[in-house]
Design a protein around this motif. Structure first.
Motif, mmCIF file in Angstrom:
data_model
loop_
_atom_site.group_PDB
_atom_site.id
_atom_site.type_symbol
_atom_site.label_atom_id
_atom_site.label_comp_id
_atom_site.label_asym_id
_atom_site.label_seq_id
_atom_site.Cartn_x
_atom_site.Cartn_y
_atom_site.Cartn_z
ATOM 1 N N SER A 2 51.573 -22.539 62.653
ATOM 2 C CA SER A 2 52.980 -22.418 63.037
ATOM 3 C C SER A 2 53.469 -20.983 62.930
ATOM 4 C CB SER A 2 53.854 -23.314 62.149
ATOM 5 O OG SER A 2 53.920 -22.785 60.834
ATOM 6 N N GLY A 3 54.658 -20.745 63.507
ATOM 7 C CA GLY A 3 55.321 -19.465 63.389
ATOM 8 C C GLY A 3 55.569 -18.799 64.724
ATOM 9 N N LYS A 4 55.941 -17.544 64.665
ATOM 10 C CA LYS A 4 56.084 -16.728 65.864
ATOM 11 C C LYS A 4 54.696 -16.223 66.241
ATOM 12 C CE LYS A 4 58.397 -12.637 67.708
ATOM 13 N NZ LYS A 4 59.268 -11.466 67.401
ATOM 14 N N MET A 5 54.164 -16.724 67.334
ATOM 15 C CA MET A 5 52.748 -16.549 67.640
ATOM 16 C C MET A 5 52.473 -15.246 68.389
ATOM 17 S SD MET A 5 52.022 -20.533 68.497
ATOM 18 C CE MET A 5 52.781 -21.761 67.430
ATOM 19 N N LEU B 204 44.249 -29.777 67.133
ATOM 20 C CA LEU B 204 45.054 -28.622 66.733
ATOM 21 C C LEU B 204 46.467 -28.761 67.285
ATOM 22 C CD1 LEU B 204 45.486 -25.729 65.606
ATOM 23 C CD2 LEU B 204 44.504 -24.857 67.750
ATOM 24 N N ILE B 205 47.450 -28.661 66.394
ATOM 25 C CA ILE B 205 48.860 -28.693 66.784
ATOM 26 C C ILE B 205 49.487 -27.343 66.455
ATOM 27 C CG2 ILE B 205 51.122 -29.642 66.203
ATOM 28 C CD1 ILE B 205 49.889 -32.378 66.057
ATOM 29 N N LEU B 206 50.117 -26.739 67.460
ATOM 30 C CA LEU B 206 50.795 -25.459 67.313
ATOM 31 C C LEU B 206 52.302 -25.671 67.342
ATOM 32 C CD1 LEU B 206 48.650 -23.429 69.889
ATOM 33 C CD2 LEU B 206 48.291 -23.578 67.420
ATOM 34 N N ILE B 207 52.993 -25.124 66.356
ATOM 35 C CA ILE B 207 54.436 -25.289 66.238
ATOM 36 C C ILE B 207 55.077 -23.920 66.070
ATOM 37 C CG2 ILE B 207 56.314 -26.289 64.877
ATOM 38 C CD1 ILE B 207 54.309 -28.439 63.944
ATOM 39 N N LEU C 143 53.841 -27.701 70.567
ATOM 40 C CA LEU C 143 55.069 -28.479 70.463
ATOM 41 C C LEU C 143 56.337 -27.645 70.539
ATOM 42 C CD1 LEU C 143 54.077 -30.933 67.568
ATOM 43 C CD2 LEU C 143 53.549 -31.077 70.020
ATOM 44 N N GLY C 144 56.205 -26.313 70.602
ATOM 45 C CA GLY C 144 57.392 -25.482 70.583
ATOM 46 C C GLY C 144 58.002 -25.427 69.189
ATOM 47 N N TRP C 145 59.275 -25.059 69.136
ATOM 48 C CA TRP C 145 59.944 -24.904 67.848
ATOM 49 C C TRP C 145 60.375 -26.260 67.294
ATOM 50 C CZ3 TRP C 145 59.576 -20.542 65.275
ATOM 51 C CH2 TRP C 145 60.321 -20.400 64.086
ATOM 52 N N ALA D 52 56.054 -17.735 54.677
ATOM 53 C CA ALA D 52 56.357 -18.676 53.604
ATOM 54 C C ALA D 52 55.879 -20.079 53.925
ATOM 55 C CB ALA D 52 57.862 -18.692 53.340
ATOM 56 N N THR D 53 55.542 -20.346 55.189
ATOM 57 C CA THR D 53 55.037 -21.672 55.561
ATOM 58 C C THR D 53 53.740 -21.986 54.836
ATOM 59 O OG1 THR D 53 56.001 -21.329 57.746
ATOM 60 C CG2 THR D 53 54.505 -23.181 57.513
#
Length: 272
Positions: A123-126, A149-152, A176-178, A202-203
């Motif tokens: 996750s995060g700003k990719m 794999l899930i990208l958030i 999945l976007g934000w 922090a994630t």
């Protein structure tokens, strides 16, 4: 929030008038996010902010640092003595097993994921520093239908075409976007591995509190926090090797998972 601030004078003036007040200042500054050029480091931080901080230091109970890199910056740039410093990491709420199991079932139904699948979340700003594209390319080289794999998060415009085209090539990857914080925690508590191969976030600590083993770049603060229980990767090749090892879910995988959960409960739990 942040030790380099002229308004520290205002706060300490209040404390002088109210001596029973205890003043704690937290800090997230390090060489990655502060003093990143000559003028900023040597004029703004080492000259101006150092003077403000040292003038007011005697009124401060503790300067709370959230990472090892921050403690180095505080000592080297502002000359704050170790006796004034205290480790205060970003943490989270520990998720009990029943909540994790319930969340996993919900995510499986929502995304057509099997209970036996090995679910990875990132996750995060990719952006380039996040190394999302390296993770995606490494993932695609793992020849197993049981790994997902899930990208958030968000994809910067300059990475959009490259990353989205790479994701579309593999049906095992879902972007999945934000997501709002509560939804992100559901995914973190449902996955078999959280991967953060680039810049810090922090994630990572949230994922540990959610019960997910974490695979990270070996930043000094992560080495200090995770020690031998860490899964460290520096490039695509490292990620391929680690993923091929972890998806088997052997005794070493569960040892790492249990060791990291112990660290989360001991160091990161906000209930402590």
């Amino acid at each position: 929030h942040g030790v380099p601030a002229y308004e520290l004078n205002t706060v300490t003036n209040y404390k002088k008038k109210n001596p029973t007040v205890k003043l704690y200042v937290d800090s997230h500054e390090d060489y990655n996010n502060s003093g990143t050029n000559f003028v900023s480091l040597n004029i703004l931080h080492k000259l101006f902010y150092r003077q403000v901080i040292n003038k007011n230091l005697k009124y401060i109970e503790k300067v709370l640092y959230l990472s090892y890199e921050t403690s180095v910056f505080l000592k080297e740039v502002y000359n704050i003595p170790q006796s004034k410093l205290e480790y205060y990491p970003i943490g989270g709420t520990i998720f009990p097993d029943e909540v994790r199991n319930s969340n996993r079932k919900e995510i499986e139904e929502l995304h057509a994921i099997s209970h036996d699948d090995f679910l990875i979340v990132h996750s995060g700003k990719m952006d380039k520093l996040k190394k999302t594209i390296d993770l995606v390319e490494a993932f695609k080289k793992i020849k197993s239908e049981k790994i997902k794999l899930i990208l958030i998060g968000s994809i910067p415009e300059n990475m959009s075409d490259l990353l989205l085209s790479s994701i579309e090539d593999d049906s095992r990857i879902q972007y999945l976007g934000w997501k709002k914080a509560s939804d992100l925690l559901k995914y973190l508590s449902s996955c078999d591995l959280y991967v953060q191969p680039g810049s810090q976030s922090a994630t990572m600590q949230n994922a540990m509190c959610c019960g997910a083993p974490v695979m990270v770049y070996p930043h000094p603060s992560y080495l200090k926090l995770l020690g031998d229980s860490g899964i460290y990767v520096e490039n695509e090749s490292d990620m391929i090797k680690q993923l091929e090892r972890l998806i088997v879910r052997d005794s070493d995988y569960f040892r790492i998972k249990n060791d990291q959960q112990k660290i989360a409960k001991k160091v990161l739990d906000y209930e402590l």
